[in-house]
Design a protein around this motif. Structure first.
Motif, PDB file in Angstrom:
ATOM      1  N   LYS A 119       0.868  -1.187   0.000  1.00  0.00           N
ATOM      2  CA  LYS A 119       0.000   0.000   0.000  1.00  0.00           C
ATOM      3  C   LYS A 119       0.898   1.228   0.000  1.00  0.00           C
ATOM      4  CE  LYS A 119      -3.539  -2.718   1.148  1.00  0.00           C
ATOM      5  NZ  LYS A 119      -4.742  -2.996   0.459  1.00  0.00           N
ATOM      6  N   ILE A 120       0.518   2.210  -0.817  1.00  0.00           N
ATOM      7  CA  ILE A 120       1.333   3.411  -0.927  1.00  0.00           C
ATOM      8  C   ILE A 120       0.750   4.539  -0.077  1.00  0.00           C
ATOM      9  CG2 ILE A 120       2.250   5.126  -2.521  1.00  0.00           C
ATOM     10  CD1 ILE A 120       3.159   2.893  -3.920  1.00  0.00           C
ATOM     11  N   ILE A 164      -3.360   5.348   8.294  1.00  0.00           N
ATOM     12  CA  ILE A 164      -3.425   3.924   8.640  1.00  0.00           C
ATOM     13  C   ILE A 164      -4.882   3.463   8.708  1.00  0.00           C
ATOM     14  CG2 ILE A 164      -3.199   2.417  10.676  1.00  0.00           C
ATOM     15  CD1 ILE A 164      -0.752   2.297   9.184  1.00  0.00           C
ATOM     16  N   ASN A 165      -5.721   4.309   9.313  1.00  0.00           N
ATOM     17  CA  ASN A 165      -7.148   3.979   9.356  1.00  0.00           C
ATOM     18  C   ASN A 165      -7.715   3.797   7.962  1.00  0.00           C
ATOM     19  OD1 ASN A 165      -7.458   3.841  12.028  1.00  0.00           O
ATOM     20  ND2 ASN A 165      -8.364   5.875  12.278  1.00  0.00           N
ATOM     21  N   ALA A 166      -7.279   4.664   7.035  1.00  0.00           N
ATOM     22  CA  ALA A 166      -7.775   4.568   5.669  1.00  0.00           C
ATOM     23  C   ALA A 166      -7.313   3.264   5.040  1.00  0.00           C
ATOM     24  CB  ALA A 166      -7.287   5.760   4.850  1.00  0.00           C
ATOM     25  N   VAL A 167      -6.055   2.914   5.262  1.00  0.00           N
ATOM     26  CA  VAL A 167      -5.527   1.673   4.697  1.00  0.00           C
ATOM     27  C   VAL A 167      -6.282   0.479   5.279  1.00  0.00           C
ATOM     28  CG1 VAL A 167      -3.517   0.154   4.630  1.00  0.00           C
ATOM     29  CG2 VAL A 167      -3.247   2.582   4.172  1.00  0.00           C
ATOM     30  N   LEU A 168      -6.569   0.547   6.575  1.00  0.00           N
ATOM     31  CA  LEU A 168      -7.229  -0.583   7.229  1.00  0.00           C
ATOM     32  C   LEU A 168      -8.756  -0.465   7.215  1.00  0.00           C
ATOM     33  CD1 LEU A 168      -4.818  -1.048  10.257  1.00  0.00           C
ATOM     34  CD2 LEU A 168      -4.769  -2.174   8.039  1.00  0.00           C
ATOM     35  N   LEU A 169      -9.255   0.446   6.394  1.00  0.00           N
ATOM     36  CA  LEU A 169     -10.706   0.542   6.163  1.00  0.00           C
ATOM     37  C   LEU A 169     -11.541   0.878   7.390  1.00  0.00           C
ATOM     38  CD1 LEU A 169     -10.930  -2.780   4.182  1.00  0.00           C
ATOM     39  CD2 LEU A 169     -11.121  -0.546   3.152  1.00  0.00           C
ATOM     40  N   LYS A 170     -11.244   2.014   7.991  1.00  0.00           N
ATOM     41  CA  LYS A 170     -12.122   2.429   9.082  1.00  0.00           C
ATOM     42  C   LYS A 170     -12.611   3.826   8.771  1.00  0.00           C
ATOM     43  CE  LYS A 170      -9.715  -0.349  12.442  1.00  0.00           C
ATOM     44  NZ  LYS A 170      -8.579  -0.361  13.347  1.00  0.00           N
ATOM     45  N   VAL A 326     -10.108   7.193   2.495  1.00  0.00           N
ATOM     46  CA  VAL A 326     -10.295   5.848   1.968  1.00  0.00           C
ATOM     47  C   VAL A 326      -9.055   5.483   1.177  1.00  0.00           C
ATOM     48  CG1 VAL A 326     -11.403   6.608  -0.154  1.00  0.00           C
ATOM     49  CG2 VAL A 326     -11.895   4.346   0.745  1.00  0.00           C
ATOM     50  N   TYR A 327      -8.639   4.252   1.284  1.00  0.00           N
ATOM     51  CA  TYR A 327      -7.449   3.868   0.533  1.00  0.00           C
ATOM     52  C   TYR A 327      -7.812   3.448  -0.882  1.00  0.00           C
ATOM     53  CZ  TYR A 327      -3.191   1.920  -1.039  1.00  0.00           C
ATOM     54  OH  TYR A 327      -2.091   1.667  -1.795  1.00  0.00           O
ATOM     55  N   ALA A 328      -8.494   2.351  -1.037  1.00  0.00           N
ATOM     56  CA  ALA A 328      -8.898   1.940  -2.383  1.00  0.00           C
ATOM     57  C   ALA A 328     -10.367   1.595  -2.326  1.00  0.00           C
ATOM     58  CB  ALA A 328      -8.091   0.740  -2.825  1.00  0.00           C
ATOM     59  N   LEU A 329     -11.126   2.160  -3.238  1.00  0.00           N
ATOM     60  CA  LEU A 329     -12.561   1.888  -3.240  1.00  0.00           C
ATOM     61  C   LEU A 329     -12.846   0.533  -3.850  1.00  0.00           C
ATOM     62  CD1 LEU A 329     -14.295   5.164  -4.326  1.00  0.00           C
ATOM     63  CD2 LEU A 329     -14.509   3.945  -2.178  1.00  0.00           C
ATOM     64  N   GLN A 382     -13.083  -6.303   4.281  1.00  0.00           N
ATOM     65  CA  GLN A 382     -13.751  -5.036   4.566  1.00  0.00           C
ATOM     66  C   GLN A 382     -15.026  -5.274   5.379  1.00  0.00           C
ATOM     67  OE1 GLN A 382     -15.727  -3.071   1.305  1.00  0.00           O
ATOM     68  NE2 GLN A 382     -14.749  -1.124   1.829  1.00  0.00           N
ATOM     69  N   MET A 383     -15.748  -6.334   5.006  1.00  0.00           N
ATOM     70  CA  MET A 383     -16.986  -6.616   5.748  1.00  0.00           C
ATOM     71  C   MET A 383     -16.711  -7.006   7.198  1.00  0.00           C
ATOM     72  SD  MET A 383     -19.649  -8.440   3.238  1.00  0.00           S
ATOM     73  CE  MET A 383     -20.752  -8.428   4.615  1.00  0.00           C
TER      74      MET A 383
END
Lengths: 529, 88
Positions: A119-120, A164-170, A326-329, A382-383
């Motif tokens: 992840k970048i 980090i939250n964005a990468v880990l989907l929060k 958000v990292y990747a949609l 993600q779920m």
């Protein structure tokens, strides 16, 4: 979360407070440590001869590839982009340096597109907030090789936590919007549908930009709702007649336009959309409304709305950064508003039928149940991160964790649901753990709240149990771990015919002998598996 | 007159000491900071925390330490003296 950070300068102060180990400066050996996340954080070295720095950078990519090849595939590798923070402007040479930095970043991006564990993190998004003299304090650089000014370490830590939250989907799920002086200038009830300020000159142009921004957020999977003290009729008329309004009824998943207390309205919206209060962000220009919501619904995030409309773009940036990073949609995200809207229509449909089965039949539901694939692993992870209500064990997993289950031979299935109102995409998952040749345990079982209320959970579980039965499995164990949010499934396994065999603290342990049971599902669930 | 000056100086002195201790407490995340604290007797005071401490002290007193001074700031007494010197 444990980090191992590859670096080429003193950066400990930027990551203090985290459980992190650091490589030596420029050291590329991957030590035998157990880290959850590996990080590459290099800065171009400070040299008067820019060609030398450029030369160093030209081998960074190879080094990085080497490190990546040594890191376990199931671990996340976070790579900071390279940024030039010290610029000497000679007549020659700076072109060379910028070119080498650009090369490194392009190559890294390409690598990230090939490996899902990379992840970048765009470091420019942090550095752009500072002038060069704020970024570097030369005293600290020369006494301790800190290239980043220790004074901005606190800001960096906050920023990194968000990334980090964005990468880990929060991220938050839903925005609750006021209308007057929030989406347009003026008061609709007093100024009328052509008197309010939207589009055209200031401040209308600023409000227009804000509306366009909200439409984009909606396209990116954020659920948009309204909560406003107006006459509903006025707003409907406005939508129909004012051509400058871009945020229209079709973008709004649900609304409460009335004179009731806003806290009560927000609670109702949460119930209607089946989402938690802690996933909502409230936006209102009126400080007393904000105070009321803050006080009565402390779970809801209340954004500080700017007093001057010309500051709305700054507000937009903050909102994105703080609540909706958000990292990747995934595909499911972009379809979300449409899905929530279709749900509201389904709820209307439900009223027409007296017999529940008749209603379910009319929906023409199609369930696709398939073993996890490289394409669905990300959505399944993600779920597990986002599903709170219909989640029996609420275990949070990353993509890599799911991959680990699969590698260990534990079956993971996803569920996609389609009906006559639309395609909900992947909205359910089950993770099984093999205990021995004749028994399995259900590690996780969860369904998105978007598809609840149609007994899909039974059809899904029965289909899986039937699969196991056909493989000769005799017994399946399961458990319910209570949380603040999953009360609604506390007797799910009882309803599914499991026997409670134990209770450890609050956790209920179940089993069922599947060889003696029949798992036929009702004929109107069309199942593809 | 002389007595008054001395009293004054003592007041300033202890005020600055209190502020320095508060900075120590912040940086080392503990309330247990003795007046005798030094790099020798306080394990948390490593080279990284030393720089954190210096940054916080510079901000607190709005002063700037020279690199030569930073190396010398080895205990609370020296820190206090250097700061008082700078504030005069």
């Amino acid at each position: 979360m444990k980090y191992y950070i590859f670096r080429n300068s003193t950066i400990e102060n930027l990551f203090s407070g985290l459980d992190a180990n650091f490589s030596g400066y420029g050291d590329i050996t991957v030590p035998d440590v157990t880290a959850d996340v590996y990080v590459w954080f290099y800065l171009p070295t400070f040299k008067a001869d820019l060609r030398k720095t450029a030369e160093e950078i030209s081998v960074y990519y190879e080094t990085l590839q080497f490190i990546h090849s040594k890191i376990p595939e199931n671990k996340t590798f976070l790579i900071f982009t390279l940024q030039n923070i010290f610029e000497l402007r000679y007549l020659t040479g700076d072109f060379l340096l910028n070119k080498s930095i650009e090369n490194f970043n392009t190559q890294t991006e390409k690598l990230a597109s090939q490996y899902s564990n990379i992840k970048i993190i765009d470091f420019a998004r942090f550095t752009k907030n500072y002038a060069s003299e704020q970024l570097i304090d030369w005293k600290y650089y020369f006494i301790s090789k800190m290239q980043i000014n220790p004074r901005i370490a606190k800001d960096f830590k906050k920023w990194f936590a968000k990334e980090i939250n964005a990468v880990l989907l929060k991220r938050k799920k839903c925005i609750v919007l006021d209308l007057d002086n929030t989406l347009w200038g003026g008061v609709l009830g007093e100024d009328g549908i052509s008197g309010i300020q939207i589009g055209g000159d200031y401040p209308g142009n600023a409000f227009l930009m804000f509306q366009e921004f909200l439409v984009e957020l909606g396209k990116n999977g954020v659920i948009l709702t309204l909560c406003s003290k107006n006459n509903e009729q006025d707003v409907l008329e406005l939508w129909a007649k004012n051509p400058f309004i871009v945020l229209k009824e079709e973008h709004i998943a649900a609304y409460r336009i009335n004179w009731n207390n806003k806290a009560q309205n927000i609670q109702e919206l949460a119930d209607e959309l089946n989402i938690g209060l802690d996933s909502m962000v409230f936006i209102d220009d009126n400080p007393s409304e904000r105070a009321l919501v803050r006080q009565t619904l402390p779970m809801v995030t209340v954004a500080e709305f700017p007093e001057q409309p010309y500051l709305l773009p700054v507000f937009m940036e903050q909102l994105l950064r703080n609540e909706f990073a958000v990292y990747a949609l995934t595909n499911e995200d972009t379809q979300k508003t449409a899905q929530y809207k279709a749900n509201a229509e389904r709820a209307q449909e439900q009223k027409k039928f007296v017999d529940f089965d008749e209603y379910l039949q009319s929906l023409a539901m199609e369930l696709t149940i398939e073993a996890a694939t490289p394409f669905t692993v990300s959505r399944i992870a993600q779920m597990t991160q986002k599903t709170n209500q219909f989640n029996l064990t609420t275990k949070r997993y990353t993509e890599n964790d799911i991959q680990n289950f699969l590698n260990a031979g534990n079956p993971v299935y996803s569920l996609s649901v389609k009906d006559k109102f639309g395609d909900n995409g992947i909205t359910g998952a089950i993770i099984l753990k093999k205990i021995n040749e004749i028994s399995y345990e259900i590690d996780s079982f969860l369904l998105s709240c978007r598809i609840l209320g149609k007994n899909i959970e039974e059809a899904f579980l029965y289909n899986i149990l039937d699969k196991l039965k056909k493989q000769g499995i005799k017994e399946v164990q399961a458990q319910y771990i209570p949380t603040a949010k999953n009360e609604q499934v506390k007797d799910f396994y009882d309803k599914m015919g499991f026997q409670q065999i134990d209770k450890k603290q609050d956790c209920l342990i179940y089993k069922t002998d599947i060889f003696s049971r029949d798992f036929t599902v009702k004929h109107f669930y069309i199942i593809h598996d | 007159m002389v007595q008054k000056n001395i009293n004054n100086r003592l007041n300033v002195d202890s005020e600055i000491k209190e502020k320095i201790i508060a900075v120590f407490q912040r940086v080392f995340e503990t309330v247990e900071i003795e007046e005798t604290v030094s790099q020798q007797n306080f394990p948390k005071w490593d080279s990284l925390n030393h720089l954190n401490l210096v940054v916080e002290l510079e901000d607190e007193f709005d002063v700037s330490f020279e690199p030569e001074e930073i190396v010398e700031l080895k205990n609370l007494q020296i820190i206090k003296d250097v700061i008082i010197n700078k504030l005069q």
